[in-house]
Motif scaffolding. Sequence first.
Motif, PDB file in Angstrom:
ATOM      1  N   ALA A 104       0.813  -1.105  -0.023  1.00 30.55           N
ATOM      2  CA  ALA A 104       0.011   0.213   0.186  1.00 30.55           C
ATOM      3  C   ALA A 104       0.844   1.410   0.005  1.00 30.55           C
ATOM      4  O   ALA A 104       0.339   2.347  -0.689  1.00 30.55           O
ATOM      5  CB  ALA A 104      -1.013   0.143   1.169  1.00 30.55           C
ATOM      6  N   ALA A 105       2.060   1.179   0.776  1.00 25.52           N
ATOM      7  CA  ALA A 105       2.846   2.292   0.705  1.00 25.52           C
ATOM      8  C   ALA A 105       3.382   2.723  -0.604  1.00 25.52           C
ATOM      9  O   ALA A 105       3.534   3.749  -0.998  1.00 25.52           O
ATOM     10  CB  ALA A 105       3.718   2.484   1.827  1.00 25.52           C
ATOM     11  N   ALA A 106       3.822   1.790  -1.278  1.00 25.09           N
ATOM     12  CA  ALA A 106       4.504   1.600  -2.509  1.00 25.09           C
ATOM     13  C   ALA A 106       3.367   2.321  -3.566  1.00 25.09           C
ATOM     14  O   ALA A 106       3.619   2.943  -4.291  1.00 25.09           O
ATOM     15  CB  ALA A 106       4.819   0.551  -2.999  1.00 25.09           C
ATOM     16  N   TYR A 107       2.193   1.919  -3.519  1.00 22.34           N
ATOM     17  CA  TYR A 107       0.989   2.409  -4.439  1.00 22.34           C
ATOM     18  C   TYR A 107       0.889   3.623  -4.092  1.00 22.34           C
ATOM     19  O   TYR A 107       0.742   4.668  -5.071  1.00 22.34           O
ATOM     20  CB  TYR A 107      -0.268   1.557  -3.975  1.00 22.34           C
ATOM     21  N   GLU A 108       0.789   4.045  -2.799  1.00 21.56           N
ATOM     22  CA  GLU A 108       0.949   5.547  -2.376  1.00 21.56           C
ATOM     23  C   GLU A 108       1.724   6.376  -2.976  1.00 21.56           C
ATOM     24  O   GLU A 108       1.664   7.545  -3.855  1.00 21.56           O
ATOM     25  CB  GLU A 108       0.570   5.838  -0.867  1.00 21.56           C
ATOM     26  N   SER A 109       3.065   6.279  -3.070  1.00 26.93           N
ATOM     27  CA  SER A 109       4.155   6.808  -3.314  1.00 26.93           C
ATOM     28  C   SER A 109       4.235   6.661  -4.898  1.00 26.93           C
ATOM     29  O   SER A 109       4.713   8.015  -5.460  1.00 26.93           O
ATOM     30  CB  SER A 109       5.550   6.408  -2.543  1.00 26.93           C
ATOM     31  N   ALA A 110       3.746   5.737  -5.323  1.00 27.60           N
ATOM     32  CA  ALA A 110       3.728   5.876  -7.008  1.00 27.60           C
ATOM     33  C   ALA A 110       2.866   6.665  -7.467  1.00 27.60           C
ATOM     34  O   ALA A 110       3.036   7.289  -8.522  1.00 27.60           O
ATOM     35  CB  ALA A 110       3.426   4.262  -7.510  1.00 27.60           C
ATOM     36  N   GLU A 111       1.538   6.842  -6.758  1.00 27.55           N
ATOM     37  CA  GLU A 111       0.740   7.791  -7.275  1.00 27.55           C
ATOM     38  C   GLU A 111       1.068   9.203  -7.092  1.00 27.55           C
ATOM     39  O   GLU A 111       0.916   9.875  -7.905  1.00 27.55           O
ATOM     40  CB  GLU A 111      -0.721   7.523  -6.211  1.00 27.55           C
ATOM     41  N   GLN A 112       1.563   9.341  -6.001  1.00 23.43           N
ATOM     42  CA  GLN A 112       2.129  10.705  -5.814  1.00 23.43           C
ATOM     43  C   GLN A 112       3.335  11.227  -6.755  1.00 23.43           C
ATOM     44  O   GLN A 112       3.496  12.425  -7.149  1.00 23.43           O
ATOM     45  CB  GLN A 112       2.742  10.927  -4.202  1.00 23.43           C
ATOM     46  N   ALA A 113       4.128  10.114  -7.009  1.00 21.40           N
ATOM     47  CA  ALA A 113       5.204  10.447  -8.100  1.00 21.40           C
ATOM     48  C   ALA A 113       4.746  10.916  -9.493  1.00 21.40           C
ATOM     49  O   ALA A 113       5.219  11.523 -10.103  1.00 21.40           O
ATOM     50  CB  ALA A 113       6.033   9.298  -8.046  1.00 21.40           C
ATOM     51  N   VAL A 114       3.617  10.275  -9.863  1.00 20.04           N
ATOM     52  CA  VAL A 114       2.900  10.377 -11.296  1.00 20.04           C
ATOM     53  C   VAL A 114       1.986  11.552 -11.361  1.00 20.04           C
ATOM     54  O   VAL A 114       2.016  12.313 -12.173  1.00 20.04           O
ATOM     55  CB  VAL A 114       2.538   9.131 -11.521  1.00 20.04           C
ATOM     56  N   ALA A 115       1.363  11.842 -10.352  1.00 19.50           N
ATOM     57  CA  ALA A 115       0.281  13.185 -10.304  1.00 19.50           C
ATOM     58  C   ALA A 115       0.680  14.164 -10.796  1.00 19.50           C
ATOM     59  O   ALA A 115      -0.034  14.622 -11.482  1.00 19.50           O
ATOM     60  CB  ALA A 115      -0.244  13.158  -8.876  1.00 19.50           C
ATOM     61  N   PRO A 116       1.794  14.837 -10.617  1.00 25.86           N
ATOM     62  CA  PRO A 116       2.292  16.000 -11.241  1.00 25.86           C
ATOM     63  C   PRO A 116       2.262  16.136 -12.658  1.00 25.86           C
ATOM     64  O   PRO A 116       2.145  16.934 -13.186  1.00 25.86           O
ATOM     65  CB  PRO A 116       3.535  16.521 -10.737  1.00 25.86           C
ATOM     66  N   TYR A 117       2.423  14.718 -13.355  1.00 27.13           N
ATOM     67  CA  TYR A 117       2.814  14.665 -14.699  1.00 27.13           C
ATOM     68  C   TYR A 117       1.284  14.515 -15.264  1.00 27.13           C
ATOM     69  O   TYR A 117       1.215  14.330 -16.742  1.00 27.13           O
ATOM     70  CB  TYR A 117       3.722  13.611 -15.215  1.00 27.13           C
ATOM     71  N   ARG A 118       0.346  14.378 -14.712  1.00 25.38           N
ATOM     72  CA  ARG A 118      -0.882  14.122 -15.068  1.00 25.38           C
ATOM     73  C   ARG A 118      -1.472  15.304 -15.693  1.00 25.38           C
ATOM     74  O   ARG A 118      -1.460  16.458 -15.268  1.00 25.38           O
ATOM     75  CB  ARG A 118      -1.866  13.322 -14.358  1.00 25.38           C
ATOM     76  N   PRO A 119      -2.406  15.176 -16.920  1.00 29.59           N
ATOM     77  CA  PRO A 119      -2.911  16.412 -17.416  1.00 29.59           C
ATOM     78  C   PRO A 119      -3.791  17.213 -16.315  1.00 29.59           C
ATOM     79  O   PRO A 119      -4.561  16.606 -15.689  1.00 29.59           O
ATOM     80  CB  PRO A 119      -3.901  15.889 -18.444  1.00 29.59           C
ATOM     81  N   GLN A 120      -3.757  18.474 -16.298  1.00 27.58           N
ATOM     82  CA  GLN A 120      -4.482  19.490 -15.230  1.00 27.58           C
ATOM     83  C   GLN A 120      -5.736  19.768 -16.028  1.00 27.58           C
ATOM     84  O   GLN A 120      -6.621  20.103 -15.449  1.00 27.58           O
ATOM     85  CB  GLN A 120      -3.648  20.770 -15.000  1.00 27.58           C
ATOM     86  N   GLU A 121      -5.885  19.683 -17.412  1.00 23.38           N
ATOM     87  CA  GLU A 121      -7.083  20.067 -17.967  1.00 23.38           C
ATOM     88  C   GLU A 121      -7.665  18.950 -18.234  1.00 23.38           C
ATOM     89  O   GLU A 121      -7.347  17.641 -17.994  1.00 23.38           O
ATOM     90  CB  GLU A 121      -6.646  20.744 -19.211  1.00 23.38           C
ATOM     91  N   PRO A 122      -8.986  18.808 -18.691  1.00 26.59           N
ATOM     92  CA  PRO A 122     -10.001  17.624 -19.034  1.00 26.59           C
ATOM     93  C   PRO A 122      -9.382  16.888 -19.969  1.00 26.59           C
ATOM     94  O   PRO A 122      -8.601  17.244 -20.920  1.00 26.59           O
ATOM     95  CB  PRO A 122     -11.318  18.154 -19.400  1.00 26.59           C
ATOM     96  N   ALA A 123      -9.056  15.465 -19.783  1.00 24.64           N
ATOM     97  CA  ALA A 123      -8.664  14.492 -20.966  1.00 24.64           C
ATOM     98  C   ALA A 123      -9.223  13.159 -20.910  1.00 24.64           C
ATOM     99  O   ALA A 123      -9.720  12.791 -19.735  1.00 24.64           O
ATOM    100  CB  ALA A 123      -6.867  14.506 -20.633  1.00 24.64           C
ATOM    101  N   TRP A 124      -9.092  12.497 -21.751  1.00 27.22           N
ATOM    102  CA  TRP A 124      -9.472  10.974 -21.722  1.00 27.22           C
ATOM    103  C   TRP A 124      -8.260  10.179 -21.116  1.00 27.22           C
ATOM    104  O   TRP A 124      -7.098  10.430 -21.662  1.00 27.22           O
ATOM    105  CB  TRP A 124      -9.625  10.437 -23.057  1.00 27.22           C
ATOM    106  N   PHE A 125      -8.347   9.491 -19.961  1.00 26.66           N
ATOM    107  CA  PHE A 125      -7.206   8.744 -19.360  1.00 26.66           C
ATOM    108  C   PHE A 125      -7.585   7.466 -19.418  1.00 26.66           C
ATOM    109  O   PHE A 125      -8.537   6.696 -19.330  1.00 26.66           O
ATOM    110  CB  PHE A 125      -7.648   9.157 -17.797  1.00 26.66           C
TER     111      PHE A 125
END
Length: 200
Positions: A104-125
């Motif tokens: 679970a900790a690895a899942y959380e840290s992975a999400e946090q690491a990737v979050a800044p690079y996800r589109p801030q505007e609406p997008a198909w994910f």
Amino acid sequence: MPHIQHAPVVRPITDVDIPAAVETLTRAFADYPYTRHVVAADDHEDRIRRFQELCLTRVGMVYGRVWVADEGRAVAVWAAPDQDPSPAFAEVGPLLGDLAGDRAAAYESAEQAVAPYRPQEPAWFLNTVGVAPEAQGQGLGSAVLVPGIQAAAHAGYPAFLETSSERNVKFYERLGFEVTAEILLPDNGPRTWCMRKDPR
């Protein structure tokens, strides 16, 4: 008689397709670097199955769009920006945390690491995509992805995905995606690429 390669029939998912689609996704992710990193090793395949079923039935089929090809041997699950999937993620988030188990900790840290690079505007994910191992190399992967890519472009939205497989990067580049970030996930996690395709 030579075997004639027919174009795959791609269609929106129906309830009847769910078991086959879940099975395809489970097998496709049975030994994937990202899920190995963020999902516990004990009962790993069962955890992956439940993880994929949540993404398919609680997110994609409710808040996005899902297409299947070849009777569910290929499936692509998209979250679309037309409705806010926050309620689904709020519901599914804790369940995914449980499925991660001792990772679970690895899942959380992975999400946090990737979050800044996800589109801030609406997008198909692209939430998840898979092709049954025995059906790979027949064009099913690209066939099942094209409707989502086209729908995003038609609506004027970028399409976005993350992958932890270098081989997949080349595959998505052929579909017109470009790498926007390359991240080494914390805690000895796998290298992960963020990719997007902007509407023309």
